[in-house]
Design a protein around this motif. Sequence first.
Motif, PDB file in Angstrom:
ATOM      1  N   VAL A 256       0.861  -1.187   0.000  1.00 35.69           N
ATOM      2  CA  VAL A 256       0.000   0.000   0.000  1.00 35.69           C
ATOM      3  C   VAL A 256       0.893   1.231   0.000  1.00 35.69           C
ATOM      4  O   VAL A 256       2.093   1.144   0.264  1.00 35.69           O
ATOM      5  N   ASP A 257       0.284   2.371  -0.286  1.00 37.83           N
ATOM      6  CA  ASP A 257       1.002   3.635  -0.157  1.00 37.83           C
ATOM      7  C   ASP A 257       0.757   4.201   1.242  1.00 37.83           C
ATOM      8  O   ASP A 257      -0.320   4.024   1.820  1.00 37.83           O
ATOM      9  N   TRP A 258       1.767   4.895   1.752  1.00 37.99           N
ATOM     10  CA  TRP A 258       1.703   5.444   3.104  1.00 37.99           C
ATOM     11  C   TRP A 258       1.833   6.959   3.040  1.00 37.99           C
ATOM     12  O   TRP A 258       2.742   7.494   2.385  1.00 37.99           O
ATOM     13  N   TYR A 259       0.945   7.654   3.756  1.00 37.88           N
ATOM     14  CA  TYR A 259       1.018   9.116   3.870  1.00 37.88           C
ATOM     15  C   TYR A 259       1.214   9.453   5.344  1.00 37.88           C
ATOM     16  O   TYR A 259       0.394   9.106   6.188  1.00 37.88           O
ATOM     17  N   THR A 260       2.322  10.120   5.625  1.00 35.86           N
ATOM     18  CA  THR A 260       2.756  10.306   7.007  1.00 35.86           C
ATOM     19  C   THR A 260       3.167  11.747   7.270  1.00 35.86           C
ATOM     20  O   THR A 260       3.384  12.539   6.351  1.00 35.86           O
ATOM     21  N   PHE A 261       3.297  12.055   8.567  1.00 34.32           N
ATOM     22  CA  PHE A 261       3.870  13.330   8.995  1.00 34.32           C
ATOM     23  C   PHE A 261       5.329  13.180   9.382  1.00 34.32           C
ATOM     24  O   PHE A 261       6.093  14.134   9.293  1.00 34.32           O
ATOM     25  N   TYR A 262       5.726  11.964   9.844  1.00 33.79           N
ATOM     26  CA  TYR A 262       7.029  11.836  10.498  1.00 33.79           C
ATOM     27  C   TYR A 262       7.842  10.635  10.028  1.00 33.79           C
ATOM     28  O   TYR A 262       8.564  10.017  10.800  1.00 33.79           O
ATOM     29  N   ALA A 263       7.753  10.317   8.731  1.00 33.00           N
ATOM     30  CA  ALA A 263       8.544   9.194   8.215  1.00 33.00           C
ATOM     31  C   ALA A 263      10.029   9.530   8.108  1.00 33.00           C
ATOM     32  O   ALA A 263      10.841   8.654   7.803  1.00 33.00           O
ATOM     33  N   GLY A 264      10.387  10.790   8.357  1.00 30.61           N
ATOM     34  CA  GLY A 264      11.798  11.161   8.351  1.00 30.61           C
ATOM     35  C   GLY A 264      12.460  11.013   9.698  1.00 30.61           C
ATOM     36  O   GLY A 264      13.666  11.223   9.829  1.00 30.61           O
ATOM     37  N   GLY A 265      11.683  10.633  10.731  1.00 28.35           N
ATOM     38  CA  GLY A 265      12.222  10.507  12.076  1.00 28.35           C
ATOM     39  C   GLY A 265      13.113   9.297  12.249  1.00 28.35           C
ATOM     40  O   GLY A 265      13.199   8.416  11.382  1.00 28.35           O
ATOM     41  N   ALA A 266      13.781   9.227  13.387  1.00 26.49           N
ATOM     42  CA  ALA A 266      14.764   8.172  13.652  1.00 26.49           C
ATOM     43  C   ALA A 266      14.177   6.785  13.458  1.00 26.49           C
ATOM     44  O   ALA A 266      13.118   6.462  14.000  1.00 26.49           O
ATOM     45  N   GLY A 267      14.870   5.973  12.680  1.00 27.02           N
ATOM     46  CA  GLY A 267      14.490   4.580  12.485  1.00 27.02           C
ATOM     47  C   GLY A 267      13.552   4.343  11.327  1.00 27.02           C
ATOM     48  O   GLY A 267      13.561   3.259  10.725  1.00 27.02           O
ATOM     49  N   SER A 309      26.464   8.690  13.510  1.00 29.45           N
ATOM     50  CA  SER A 309      25.747   7.463  13.852  1.00 29.45           C
ATOM     51  C   SER A 309      24.247   7.687  13.952  1.00 29.45           C
ATOM     52  O   SER A 309      23.459   6.745  13.914  1.00 29.45           O
ATOM     53  N   ALA A 310      23.837   8.940  14.081  1.00 33.15           N
ATOM     54  CA  ALA A 310      22.413   9.289  14.164  1.00 33.15           C
ATOM     55  C   ALA A 310      22.205  10.608  13.428  1.00 33.15           C
ATOM     56  O   ALA A 310      22.003  11.655  14.043  1.00 33.15           O
ATOM     57  N   PRO A 311      22.273  10.594  12.083  1.00 32.61           N
ATOM     58  CA  PRO A 311      22.341  11.835  11.315  1.00 32.61           C
ATOM     59  C   PRO A 311      21.006  12.535  11.073  1.00 32.61           C
ATOM     60  O   PRO A 311      20.950  13.510  10.336  1.00 32.61           O
ATOM     61  N   VAL A 312      19.932  12.077  11.670  1.00 30.69           N
ATOM     62  CA  VAL A 312      18.626  12.711  11.472  1.00 30.69           C
ATOM     63  C   VAL A 312      18.575  14.035  12.227  1.00 30.69           C
ATOM     64  O   VAL A 312      19.117  14.154  13.331  1.00 30.69           O
ATOM     65  N   TYR A 313      17.917  15.013  11.636  1.00 35.76           N
ATOM     66  CA  TYR A 313      17.763  16.310  12.295  1.00 35.76           C
ATOM     67  C   TYR A 313      16.412  16.898  11.888  1.00 35.76           C
ATOM     68  O   TYR A 313      15.762  16.435  10.953  1.00 35.76           O
ATOM     69  N   PHE A 314      15.992  17.945  12.611  1.00 37.53           N
ATOM     70  CA  PHE A 314      14.730  18.618  12.327  1.00 37.53           C
ATOM     71  C   PHE A 314      15.015  20.014  11.778  1.00 37.53           C
ATOM     72  O   PHE A 314      15.530  20.869  12.516  1.00 37.53           O
ATOM     73  N   PRO A 315      14.696  20.310  10.512  1.00 38.73           N
ATOM     74  CA  PRO A 315      14.909  21.670   9.998  1.00 38.73           C
ATOM     75  C   PRO A 315      14.237  22.724  10.864  1.00 38.73           C
ATOM     76  O   PRO A 315      14.769  23.823  11.044  1.00 38.73           O
ATOM     77  N   ARG A 316      13.068  22.408  11.430  1.00 45.44           N
ATOM     78  CA  ARG A 316      12.345  23.404  12.224  1.00 45.44           C
ATOM     79  C   ARG A 316      13.088  23.809  13.491  1.00 45.44           C
ATOM     80  O   ARG A 316      12.881  24.926  13.995  1.00 45.44           O
ATOM     81  N   VAL A 317      13.965  22.950  14.015  1.00 48.31           N
ATOM     82  CA  VAL A 317      14.735  23.325  15.209  1.00 48.31           C
ATOM     83  C   VAL A 317      15.763  24.400  14.844  1.00 48.31           C
ATOM     84  O   VAL A 317      16.022  25.317  15.634  1.00 48.31           O
ATOM     85  N   PHE A 318      16.336  24.301  13.651  1.00 46.05           N
ATOM     86  CA  PHE A 318      17.223  25.379  13.191  1.00 46.05           C
ATOM     87  C   PHE A 318      16.431  26.685  13.075  1.00 46.05           C
ATOM     88  O   PHE A 318      16.886  27.744  13.513  1.00 46.05           O
ATOM     89  N   ASN A 319      15.236  26.610  12.456  1.00 44.89           N
ATOM     90  CA  ASN A 319      14.406  27.813  12.340  1.00 44.89           C
ATOM     91  C   ASN A 319      14.102  28.395  13.719  1.00 44.89           C
ATOM     92  O   ASN A 319      14.225  29.608  13.936  1.00 44.89           O
ATOM     93  N   MET A 320      13.692  27.537  14.627  1.00 45.12           N
ATOM     94  CA  MET A 320      13.286  27.974  15.960  1.00 45.12           C
ATOM     95  C   MET A 320      14.410  28.685  16.690  1.00 45.12           C
ATOM     96  O   MET A 320      14.245  29.821  17.167  1.00 45.12           O
TER      97      MET A 320
END
Length: 415
Positions: A256-267, A309-320
Amino acid sequence: MRTFIGSAALALAMLGSTALSAMAQETIKIGYVDPLSGGGASIGQIGLNQLNFIADEVNARGGINGKQVQIVGYDNQTNPQISLVQVQKAIDEGIQVIVQGNGSSVAVAVSDFITKYNERNPGENIVHLNYAAIDPVLTNEKCSYWHFTWDASADIKMEALTNFMKDKEDIKKVYLISQDYSFGHAVAGAAKRMLNEKRPDIEIVGDEYHPLVRITDFAPYVAKIRASGADTVITGNWGQDLALLIKAAGETGLDVDWYTFYAGGAGAPTAIKQANLENKVFQINEGINNLGYGPAEERAGAYMERFSSAPVYFPRVFNMMDMVFKAMEEAGSEDPGDFIPKLVEMKHDSFAKGEEGFMRADDHQFFQPLYIAALGELGEGEKFDEEHTGWGWKLAATVPTEDTLLPTTCEMERP
């Protein structure tokens, strides 16, 4: 002699106290109240990593108003009651800026607590910087002068996402699955309402809720999705709840196709790659890599090199943090009572692509361009993958700032 020794000891103690006080005045402490243990720890640690990275950037440039920035982490275990204990602990330690994001139920509790604290303690101002909790109540009936949010609300994101989905004729049957708390219900409610308005022919074949960060095996939930005949899933899940859900889907071959808000999060990107769901998992957020914007690529690259080892980040935290530090500098003060007026209605070029966003005075919601993307193999000129998978986010649609401007019912009480 005793009197002399006692007086000397007292003098030394007072000198030490004065020195500590002077040191404290030379440091801007920011309290980070988010999960650092339990099911939400992987997401919470990312926020802490990023705040430390930003603080180090600022300190290397001489700090804010000549003061160094220190990030102090407080583990709230994604629990509202524990969060309030930790917020009070931070306040007792002289912290006036609280950063929190994960868990809208937590955010509502923290915002209420800080608002009441400020009412009871005039002049001892505390501000709540929210980078991830997006239950619409936070910028509507529960809005507060002392709360600001940089992630688009669930309604804003679902409006954009369903505008994208409505033109996809192959979507016939949608299954809704989210975490069983205020945010999850907000996501499902908005999805049902907006799909009914824009595509009344789409059938909602499932409306499922599950405990927050407590499920370790999502196979039974995936079996329900398969049995429903759904061709599309919409989920507000984040953290391990999304990664494990995708993992279970891959293990059972759910197509199926998935529509998400947070598929870029860790893991989650790792789970998507392992499930071989190329270009089938979509997310909507405020920024992705590989948009070709040099300043973002340079800064993101430096962050990823440090946290390889954990390269995920939130662009909005930079904005904030960029906006908050700018407000502090313009006010010449780190007291929220002084810098909040500078933050209200501030315009800011978004981290991801340098396009202008702004803080709305009515509800303290930051508005910015949003991006819908799918995860897949990197193409020519695309140099950022996700979690060392070899796959990266590929742009499917851009939502301009002006197309995200939903109205608010906020009736803000201002000091």
